[in-house]
Motif scaffolding. Sequence first.
Motif, PDB file in Angstrom:
ATOM      1  N   SER A 204       0.803  -1.212   0.000  1.00 24.24           N
ATOM      2  CA  SER A 204       0.000   0.000   0.000  1.00 24.24           C
ATOM      3  C   SER A 204       0.841   1.268   0.000  1.00 24.24           C
ATOM      4  N   HIS A 205       2.199   1.134  -0.034  1.00 23.75           N
ATOM      5  CA  HIS A 205       3.016   2.342   0.058  1.00 23.75           C
ATOM      6  C   HIS A 205       3.337   2.940  -1.307  1.00 23.75           C
ATOM      7  N   PHE A 206       2.815   2.349  -2.393  1.00 23.50           N
ATOM      8  CA  PHE A 206       2.994   2.930  -3.719  1.00 23.50           C
ATOM      9  C   PHE A 206       1.831   3.874  -4.012  1.00 23.50           C
ATOM     10  N   PRO A 207       2.057   4.897  -4.834  1.00 24.25           N
ATOM     11  CA  PRO A 207       0.992   5.882  -5.117  1.00 24.25           C
ATOM     12  C   PRO A 207      -0.221   5.238  -5.788  1.00 24.25           C
ATOM     13  N   ASP A 208      -1.404   5.802  -5.515  1.00 25.80           N
ATOM     14  CA  ASP A 208      -2.624   5.331  -6.172  1.00 25.80           C
ATOM     15  C   ASP A 208      -2.550   5.647  -7.666  1.00 25.80           C
ATOM     16  N   GLY A 209      -2.987   4.737  -8.477  1.00 27.43           N
ATOM     17  CA  GLY A 209      -2.964   4.934  -9.918  1.00 27.43           C
ATOM     18  C   GLY A 209      -1.691   4.459 -10.573  1.00 27.43           C
ATOM     19  N   ALA A 210      -0.747   3.887  -9.796  1.00 31.87           N
ATOM     20  CA  ALA A 210       0.498   3.369 -10.379  1.00 31.87           C
ATOM     21  C   ALA A 210       0.196   2.190 -11.290  1.00 31.87           C
ATOM     22  N   GLN A 211       0.950   2.095 -12.391  1.00 33.82           N
ATOM     23  CA  GLN A 211       0.733   1.034 -13.368  1.00 33.82           C
ATOM     24  C   GLN A 211       1.568  -0.202 -13.019  1.00 33.82           C
ATOM     25  N   LEU A 212       1.240  -1.303 -13.689  1.00 36.26           N
ATOM     26  CA  LEU A 212       1.921  -2.561 -13.432  1.00 36.26           C
ATOM     27  C   LEU A 212       3.282  -2.586 -14.120  1.00 36.26           C
ATOM     28  N   CYS A 213       4.296  -2.988 -13.382  1.00 38.54           N
ATOM     29  CA  CYS A 213       5.654  -3.080 -13.925  1.00 38.54           C
ATOM     30  C   CYS A 213       5.826  -4.406 -14.652  1.00 38.54           C
ATOM     31  N   ALA A 214       6.339  -4.372 -15.870  1.00 42.07           N
ATOM     32  CA  ALA A 214       6.524  -5.591 -16.662  1.00 42.07           C
ATOM     33  C   ALA A 214       7.687  -6.433 -16.145  1.00 42.07           C
ATOM     34  N   LYS A 215       8.563  -5.833 -15.354  1.00 41.19           N
ATOM     35  CA  LYS A 215       9.746  -6.559 -14.872  1.00 41.19           C
ATOM     36  C   LYS A 215       9.498  -7.261 -13.549  1.00 41.19           C
ATOM     37  N   CYS A 216       8.906  -6.546 -12.579  1.00 37.90           N
ATOM     38  CA  CYS A 216       8.699  -7.145 -11.263  1.00 37.90           C
ATOM     39  C   CYS A 216       7.234  -7.439 -10.958  1.00 37.90           C
ATOM     40  N   VAL A 221       4.641   1.551 -11.183  1.00 40.26           N
ATOM     41  CA  VAL A 221       5.214   2.362 -12.256  1.00 40.26           C
ATOM     42  C   VAL A 221       4.507   3.711 -12.294  1.00 40.26           C
ATOM     43  N   VAL A 222       5.297   4.785 -12.186  1.00 43.40           N
ATOM     44  CA  VAL A 222       4.772   6.148 -12.236  1.00 43.40           C
ATOM     45  C   VAL A 222       5.596   6.944 -13.233  1.00 43.40           C
ATOM     46  N   MET A 223       5.076   8.124 -13.599  1.00 41.93           N
ATOM     47  CA  MET A 223       5.777   9.006 -14.527  1.00 41.93           C
ATOM     48  C   MET A 223       6.697   9.926 -13.725  1.00 41.93           C
ATOM     49  N   MET A 224       8.016   9.840 -14.007  1.00 41.67           N
ATOM     50  CA  MET A 224       8.999  10.681 -13.326  1.00 41.67           C
ATOM     51  C   MET A 224       9.947  11.272 -14.363  1.00 41.67           C
ATOM     52  N   ASP A 225      10.025  12.580 -14.394  1.00 38.79           N
ATOM     53  CA  ASP A 225      10.913  13.293 -15.329  1.00 38.79           C
ATOM     54  C   ASP A 225      10.659  12.883 -16.767  1.00 38.79           C
ATOM     55  N   GLY A 226       9.419  12.643 -17.095  1.00 38.99           N
ATOM     56  CA  GLY A 226       9.054  12.280 -18.451  1.00 38.99           C
ATOM     57  C   GLY A 226       9.247  10.823 -18.784  1.00 38.99           C
TER      58      GLY A 226
END
Length: 239
Positions: A204-216, A221-226
């Motif tokens: 639960s410590h990841f931001p709401d709306g984060a996407q699924l990571c294909a690696k782990c 997965v969030v948008m950071m610095d583009g």
Amino acid sequence: MAHIKIDKKIAKYRVQKPESKPDPAAAAAAAAATEPARAQDNVIWMHEKVERPEMLVGSTYKIKTPVSDHAMYVTINDIILNEGTPHEQRRPFEIFINTKNLDHFQWIVAMTRVISAVFRKGGDVTFLVDELKAVFDPRGGYWQPGGKFMPSTIAELGYVIERHLQSIGLLKKTELDAHQRKLVEAKRAEFEARAKQADAFSKSHFPDGAQLCAKCSTAAVVMMDGCHTCLNCGDSKCG
């Protein structure tokens, strides 16, 4: 006994009986039968010639949709007929819609005039609810807070009128029976149990709306610095 001599020829005759005195019980029953009809004649029903009193009782409802920056305020004023009698009834008399959004000005004026005219016409006005709720916006509807879908702003106006008619007794509230309530409660308990089981394995410590990571395979997965960056394993599309 005196004899009466008839000199003329008898053409026709009829038997005249002594006048019977009226039965007091029958007269009382007849009066009781006509009394409700007389009382019914004094009942005022809603029709278009009923004059508007100086003061009406009203309720105001707020409509805030995600398709507009400004809220709509719907005021429905009611008239009380036969006040203080066993036939007292509260009926809608007029409706007003107020908003800062001038894009809707024309249809708002039209709706207020038409709906108010239907209210003052009398009779069964509950058909307005189904007619308004069946209007769909070609651009798509929206979701209300709480998860209820509204096909259009006009449809939400229909729900507001429905709620008002229920509050004054012209419409019955739709309630579930005991069997339906028991079934819904069982389904709710089953869903909550599944949600608790899923929460035990989720972070639960990841931001709401984060996407699924294909690696782990973690929703981190969030948008950071583009760039899409995983906050769990650090994987990034930008290297």
